[in-house]
Design an enzyme around this catalytic site. Structure first.
Site, PDB file in Angstrom:
ATOM      1  N   LYS A  41       0.710  -1.349   0.083  1.00 49.96           N
ATOM      2  CA  LYS A  41       0.059  -0.073   0.067  1.00 49.96           C
ATOM      3  C   LYS A  41       0.781   1.240   0.017  1.00 49.96           C
ATOM      4  O   LYS A  41       2.140   1.205   0.393  1.00 49.96           O
ATOM      5  CB  LYS A  41      -1.042  -0.183   1.338  1.00 49.96           C
ATOM      6  CG  LYS A  41      -0.248   0.130   2.722  1.00 49.96           C
ATOM      7  CD  LYS A  41      -0.995  -0.295   3.617  1.00 49.96           C
ATOM      8  CE  LYS A  41      -0.316  -0.292   5.102  1.00 49.96           C
ATOM      9  NZ  LYS A  41      -1.289  -0.868   6.027  1.00 49.96           N
ATOM     10  N   ARG A 139     -10.243   0.679  14.963  1.00 51.48           N
ATOM     11  CA  ARG A 139     -10.042   1.529  13.669  1.00 51.48           C
ATOM     12  C   ARG A 139     -11.143   0.608  12.846  1.00 51.48           C
ATOM     13  O   ARG A 139     -12.437   0.652  13.338  1.00 51.48           O
ATOM     14  CB  ARG A 139      -8.901   1.520  13.199  1.00 51.48           C
ATOM     15  CG  ARG A 139      -8.343   2.671  12.273  1.00 51.48           C
ATOM     16  CD  ARG A 139      -7.054   2.429  11.613  1.00 51.48           C
ATOM     17  NE  ARG A 139      -6.625   1.027  11.115  1.00 51.48           N
ATOM     18  CZ  ARG A 139      -5.331   0.663  10.462  1.00 51.48           C
ATOM     19  NH1 ARG A 139      -4.339   1.692  10.564  1.00 51.48           N
ATOM     20  NH2 ARG A 139      -5.192  -0.294  10.116  1.00 51.48           N
ATOM     21  N   TYR A 271      14.305  31.454   5.337  1.00 52.72           N
ATOM     22  CA  TYR A 271      12.961  32.178   5.711  1.00 52.72           C
ATOM     23  C   TYR A 271      12.952  32.510   7.489  1.00 52.72           C
ATOM     24  O   TYR A 271      13.448  31.595   8.100  1.00 52.72           O
ATOM     25  CB  TYR A 271      11.850  31.529   5.526  1.00 52.72           C
ATOM     26  CG  TYR A 271      11.496  31.316   3.929  1.00 52.72           C
ATOM     27  CD1 TYR A 271      11.079  32.406   3.460  1.00 52.72           C
ATOM     28  CD2 TYR A 271      11.503  30.289   3.369  1.00 52.72           C
ATOM     29  CE1 TYR A 271      10.460  32.331   2.158  1.00 52.72           C
ATOM     30  CE2 TYR A 271      10.934  30.293   1.876  1.00 52.72           C
ATOM     31  CZ  TYR A 271      10.545  31.442   1.562  1.00 52.72           C
ATOM     32  OH  TYR A 271      10.223  31.545   0.015  1.00 52.72           O
ATOM     33  N   MET A 319      10.471  24.873   0.368  1.00 56.00           N
ATOM     34  CA  MET A 319       9.645  23.933  -0.310  1.00 56.00           C
ATOM     35  C   MET A 319      10.373  23.134  -1.354  1.00 56.00           C
ATOM     36  O   MET A 319      10.498  21.759  -1.324  1.00 56.00           O
ATOM     37  CB  MET A 319       8.583  24.843  -1.174  1.00 56.00           C
ATOM     38  CG  MET A 319       7.664  23.785  -1.777  1.00 56.00           C
ATOM     39  SD  MET A 319       6.367  24.760  -2.748  1.00 56.00           S
ATOM     40  CE  MET A 319       5.492  25.684  -1.290  1.00 56.00           C
TER      41      MET A 319
HETATM   42  C1  PLP Z   1      -0.282  -1.749   7.020  1.00 56.91           C
HETATM   43  C2  PLP Z   1      -1.085  -2.792   7.332  1.00 56.91           C
HETATM   44  C3  PLP Z   1      -0.097  -4.208   7.523  1.00 56.91           C
HETATM   45  C4  PLP Z   1       1.405  -3.879   7.593  1.00 56.91           C
HETATM   46  O1  PLP Z   1       1.998  -3.311   8.749  1.00 56.91           O
HETATM   47  P1  PLP Z   1       3.674  -3.460   8.977  1.00 56.91           P
HETATM   48  O2  PLP Z   1       3.811  -2.954  10.366  1.00 56.91           O
HETATM   49  O3  PLP Z   1       4.124  -2.478   7.651  1.00 56.91           O
HETATM   50  O4  PLP Z   1       4.032  -4.815   8.618  1.00 56.91           O
HETATM   51  C5  PLP Z   1      -0.647  -5.302   7.857  1.00 56.91           C
HETATM   52  N1  PLP Z   1      -2.089  -5.244   8.154  1.00 56.91           N
HETATM   53  C6  PLP Z   1      -2.870  -4.051   7.898  1.00 56.91           C
HETATM   54  C7  PLP Z   1      -4.264  -4.422   8.180  1.00 56.91           C
HETATM   55  C8  PLP Z   1      -2.446  -2.914   7.446  1.00 56.91           C
HETATM   56  O5  PLP Z   1      -3.226  -1.766   7.284  1.00 56.91           O
END
Ligand code: PLP
Length: 381
Positions: A41, A139, A271, A319
């Protein structure tokens, strides 16, 4: 951004051999008795999802995981054929995309299950889904107490096939929370049993992220979901003081000195004039800024490596540019390499180091390197 064209020298190098090394190293550590889902992801935590997935697919990853359907489509377009789980499920209107591209949603509410069931029914197929149970993360996920009721409702959705059941740990990286993590495992096991009692037979049972897989061998189920450790980011997400797989960083980030100038004592830089030279100085400018993911909070506290020396960031990070103090590296010249993350002449700056300076996490650092920074993929194989 194409790197075939002449380009700004700020680039992220992605070492695909180290990615493969980490995968093997973790596999050896965790064992061959489980399947391996590679979490790619967020563009593989900033490392480039397509290239990383291609390499991991060749190395034997069993599954891939993305956060959004769009990210799954990108992998399919690139020719990835292994199953893909979408942690984010499916937003209204994306059902057909998932079905067309054989991307499996993680489902955590009944509305999404119904919509996906409808889409599958209109094609006359049984679509695989994984159900995500919330056992303490708080979550997304079906609250574990409500899961038996959810399971009953699922029975009537006859165009869904429940292939997997999953949960996610809140604090697997913290061994002082071991009781909480074990409690999550127990709750999940109760729910898996409840689903089985209702006639479901999920073939995939998964709980563990990177710290779960490394530090909680009782939590493996029959698949582990690994992100961070594959990218070598173990330093701040694996518990301290335990045995761990050997990991190598996959991303390094470097640029080149664009301009060097002599600045007299007492002049302000950048800045807000937050830095004033305390001596006659040699000041360099490098073409990286907060849009690239070199965070403004690194102003006056970050450091980089030039010609084998650590060199401080002075003044505010802007930036597109950052100012560094080269007074103690008098041989530095325009065009010299500047390492922002990575190794040079035996010195090292890790993503964990950068994160530590700003109270963040290594994942944030690599994810934060923006798309403006070209990824250069290197591999000896
Ligand atoms: C991102 C995620 C993982 C991976 O977690 P890591 O700590 O990067 O291994 C696993 N399961 C879910 C549901 C996630 O959202």
């Amino acid at each position: 951004m194409s790197i075939d064209q002449p380009h700004r020298p700020t680039v992220a190098k992605i070492d695909l051999d180290n990615l493969a090394y980490n995968f093997h190293s973790v596999k050896k550590f965790v064992g061959e008795h489980v399947s391996y889902m590679a979490v790619v992801k967020a563009d593989a935590y900033g490392h480039g999802a397509v290239e990383c997935a291609r390499r991991l697919e060749r190395k034997g990853a069993d599954w891939f995981a993305v956060a959004l359907p769009e990210e799954g489509v990108e992998l399919r377009d690139a020719g990835i054929t292994k199953p893909i789980l979408c942690f984010g499920g499916c937003w209204p209107g994306q059902e057909d995309t998932l079905l067309d591209r054989q991307i499996t949603p993680a489902i955590f509410n009944i509305e999404t299950a119904r919509r996906f069931n409808e889409a599958a029914r209109s094609r006359n197929v049984a679509a695989n889904v994984h159900i995500k149970i919330d056992t303490g993360m708080g979550r997304v996920g079906v609250p574990w107490r409500e899961a038996p009721l959810f399971a009953k409702e699922l029975i009537s959705l006859s165009n869904l096939s429940m292939q997997g059941l999953m949960t996610h740990f809140a604090a697997a990286d913290n061994l002082s929370e071991k009781d909480f993590t074990n409690g999550q495992v127990e709750k999940f096991e109760t729910i898996v049993a409840a689903f089985r009692d209702l006639g479901f037979s999920p073939e995939i049972i998964d709980l563990a992220n990177s710290p779960g897989a490394v530090a909680h061998p009782n939590s493996l189920g029959n698949m582990v979901r690994l992100g961070g450790v594959l990218y070598g980011l173990g330093g701040d997400v694996l518990p301290a003081g335990i045995e761990k797989p050997d990991l190598k960083p996959v991303m390094s980030l470097a640029t080149e000195l664009t301009q060097i100038k002599r600045v007299a004592e007492g002049e302000s830089l950048g800045y807000g004039r937050t830095f004033v030279t305390a001596r006659d100085s040699i000041i360099g400018t490098i073409p990286i800024g907060y849009h690239d993911g070199f965070r403004r909070s690194l102003s006056n506290i970050g450091r980089v490596i030039v010609n084998g020396s650590f060199v401080p960031v002075v003044g505010r990070v802007s930036m597109d540019w950052t100012i560094i103090d080269l007074t103690d590296v008098p041989d530095a010249a325009v065009g010299d390499e500047v390492v922002v993350i990575g190794r040079q002449h035996g010195l090292n700056i890790s993503a964990e180091d950068v994160a530590g300076l700003v109270g963040g996490l290594s994942y944030e650092v690599t994810c934060g390197i923006s798309a403006r920074v070209p990824r250069i993929f290197v591999s000896a194989k």
